[in-house]
Design a protein around this motif. Structure first.
Motif, short mmCIF file in Angstrom:
data_model
loop_
_atom_site.label_atom_id
_atom_site.label_comp_id
_atom_site.label_asym_id
_atom_site.label_seq_id
_atom_site.Cartn_x
_atom_site.Cartn_y
_atom_site.Cartn_z
N PHE A 107 0.82 -1.21 0.00
CA PHE A 107 0.00 0.00 0.00
C PHE A 107 0.85 1.27 0.00
O PHE A 107 0.47 2.27 -0.61
CB PHE A 107 -0.96 0.01 1.19
CG PHE A 107 -2.19 -0.83 0.96
CD1 PHE A 107 -3.14 -0.44 0.04
CD2 PHE A 107 -2.39 -2.00 1.67
CE1 PHE A 107 -4.27 -1.20 -0.18
CE2 PHE A 107 -3.51 -2.77 1.46
CZ PHE A 107 -4.46 -2.37 0.53
N VAL A 108 2.01 1.23 0.66
CA VAL A 108 2.89 2.41 0.62
C VAL A 108 3.44 2.60 -0.80
O VAL A 108 3.47 3.72 -1.32
CB VAL A 108 4.03 2.27 1.65
CG1 VAL A 108 5.09 3.33 1.43
CG2 VAL A 108 3.47 2.39 3.06
N LEU A 109 3.87 1.50 -1.42
CA LEU A 109 4.36 1.62 -2.80
C LEU A 109 3.27 2.06 -3.77
O LEU A 109 3.53 2.82 -4.71
CB LEU A 109 4.98 0.29 -3.25
CG LEU A 109 6.31 -0.07 -2.60
CD1 LEU A 109 6.74 -1.46 -3.01
CD2 LEU A 109 7.36 0.96 -2.94
N LEU A 110 2.05 1.59 -3.54
CA LEU A 110 0.93 2.04 -4.36
C LEU A 110 0.70 3.54 -4.18
O LEU A 110 0.47 4.27 -5.15
CB LEU A 110 -0.34 1.27 -4.01
CG LEU A 110 -1.61 1.67 -4.76
CD1 LEU A 110 -1.47 1.33 -6.24
CD2 LEU A 110 -2.82 0.98 -4.16
N GLY A 111 0.79 4.02 -2.94
CA GLY A 111 0.64 5.45 -2.70
C GLY A 111 1.74 6.27 -3.35
O GLY A 111 1.47 7.34 -3.93
N ASN A 117 1.20 8.92 -6.38
CA ASN A 117 1.69 10.30 -6.22
C ASN A 117 2.59 10.68 -7.40
O ASN A 117 2.47 11.79 -7.94
CB ASN A 117 2.46 10.44 -4.90
CG ASN A 117 2.88 11.85 -4.62
OD1 ASN A 117 2.30 12.80 -5.13
ND2 ASN A 117 3.90 12.01 -3.81
N ASN A 118 3.48 9.79 -7.81
CA ASN A 118 4.38 10.10 -8.92
C ASN A 118 3.66 10.12 -10.27
O ASN A 118 3.98 10.93 -11.13
CB ASN A 118 5.52 9.09 -8.97
CG ASN A 118 6.47 9.25 -7.81
OD1 ASN A 118 6.56 10.32 -7.21
ND2 ASN A 118 7.19 8.20 -7.49
N ARG A 119 2.70 9.24 -10.44
CA ARG A 119 2.02 9.11 -11.73
C ARG A 119 1.00 10.22 -11.96
O ARG A 119 0.93 10.80 -13.03
CB ARG A 119 1.33 7.75 -11.79
CG ARG A 119 0.52 7.50 -13.02
CD ARG A 119 1.38 7.01 -14.16
NE ARG A 119 0.53 6.45 -15.19
CZ ARG A 119 0.46 6.97 -16.41
NH1 ARG A 119 1.19 8.00 -16.74
NH2 ARG A 119 -0.33 6.43 -17.30
N PHE A 120 0.17 10.51 -10.94
CA PHE A 120 -0.93 11.44 -11.11
C PHE A 120 -0.75 12.75 -10.35
O PHE A 120 -1.63 13.61 -10.38
CB PHE A 120 -2.25 10.78 -10.70
CG PHE A 120 -2.58 9.57 -11.51
CD1 PHE A 120 -2.94 9.67 -12.84
CD2 PHE A 120 -2.53 8.31 -10.93
CE1 PHE A 120 -3.23 8.55 -13.59
CE2 PHE A 120 -2.83 7.18 -11.67
CZ PHE A 120 -3.17 7.30 -13.01
N HIS A 121 0.36 12.91 -9.63
CA HIS A 121 0.67 14.13 -8.87
C HIS A 121 -0.48 14.52 -7.94
O HIS A 121 -0.96 15.65 -7.95
CB HIS A 121 1.01 15.29 -9.82
CG HIS A 121 2.11 14.96 -10.76
ND1 HIS A 121 3.42 14.83 -10.36
CD2 HIS A 121 2.11 14.70 -12.10
CE1 HIS A 121 4.17 14.53 -11.39
NE2 HIS A 121 3.40 14.44 -12.47
N LEU A 122 -0.92 13.57 -7.14
CA LEU A 122 -2.06 13.80 -6.25
C LEU A 122 -1.66 14.44 -4.93
O LEU A 122 -2.50 14.97 -4.23
CB LEU A 122 -2.78 12.47 -5.97
CG LEU A 122 -3.41 11.81 -7.19
CD1 LEU A 122 -3.94 10.44 -6.81
CD2 LEU A 122 -4.52 12.68 -7.73
N GLY A 123 -0.41 14.37 -4.55
CA GLY A 123 0.04 14.95 -3.30
C GLY A 123 0.47 13.87 -2.32
O GLY A 123 0.26 12.67 -2.52
N THR A 124 1.03 14.33 -1.21
CA THR A 124 1.56 13.37 -0.23
C THR A 124 0.46 12.71 0.59
O THR A 124 0.72 11.72 1.26
CB THR A 124 2.54 14.06 0.72
OG1 THR A 124 1.88 15.16 1.35
CG2 THR A 124 3.77 14.54 -0.02
N TRP A 125 -0.75 13.22 0.50
CA TRP A 125 -1.84 12.61 1.26
C TRP A 125 -2.12 11.19 0.78
O TRP A 125 -2.57 10.35 1.56
CB TRP A 125 -3.12 13.46 1.19
CG TRP A 125 -3.73 13.50 -0.18
CD1 TRP A 125 -3.47 14.41 -1.16
CD2 TRP A 125 -4.69 12.59 -0.72
NE1 TRP A 125 -4.21 14.12 -2.28
CE2 TRP A 125 -4.98 13.02 -2.04
CE3 TRP A 125 -5.35 11.48 -0.22
CZ2 TRP A 125 -5.87 12.36 -2.85
CZ3 TRP A 125 -6.25 10.83 -1.04
CH2 TRP A 125 -6.51 11.26 -2.34
#
Length: 85
Positions: free
Chosen positions: A24-28, A32-40
């Protein structure tokens, strides 16, 4: 042979805790890197991974306790197709 069975369950315990948390951490991080959603997203992945790791830890420890005590589950066997009336 019983010691080997406990070793298998101990390995299962480690994998049950490590894989959900890391996954789940790697998915997050990937989201974040793919869609630039933020650190949340990474924090949400960490929380969900931690919760699933704790759940897996509890269930594995319960099973290890049952195995160490030599008790089998008290559930009756399922009804097979030919046993129906």
């Amino acid at each position: 042979m019983k010691d080997l069975s406990l070793l298998v369950w101990l390995t299962q315990l480690g994998l049950t805790v490590a894989f959900p948390l890391a996954g789940f951490v790697l998915l997050g991080v990937w989201l974040n890197n793919r869609f630039h959603l933020g650190t949340w997203v990474v924090i949400a992945g960490l929380v969900v991974g931690f919760c699933s790791a704790i759940t897996g830890l509890r269930s594995s420890l319960k099973m290890l306790d049952r195995l160490a005590q030599g008790k089998k589950e008290d559930t009756p066997p399922p009804v097979s197709f030919n046993d129906h009336h």
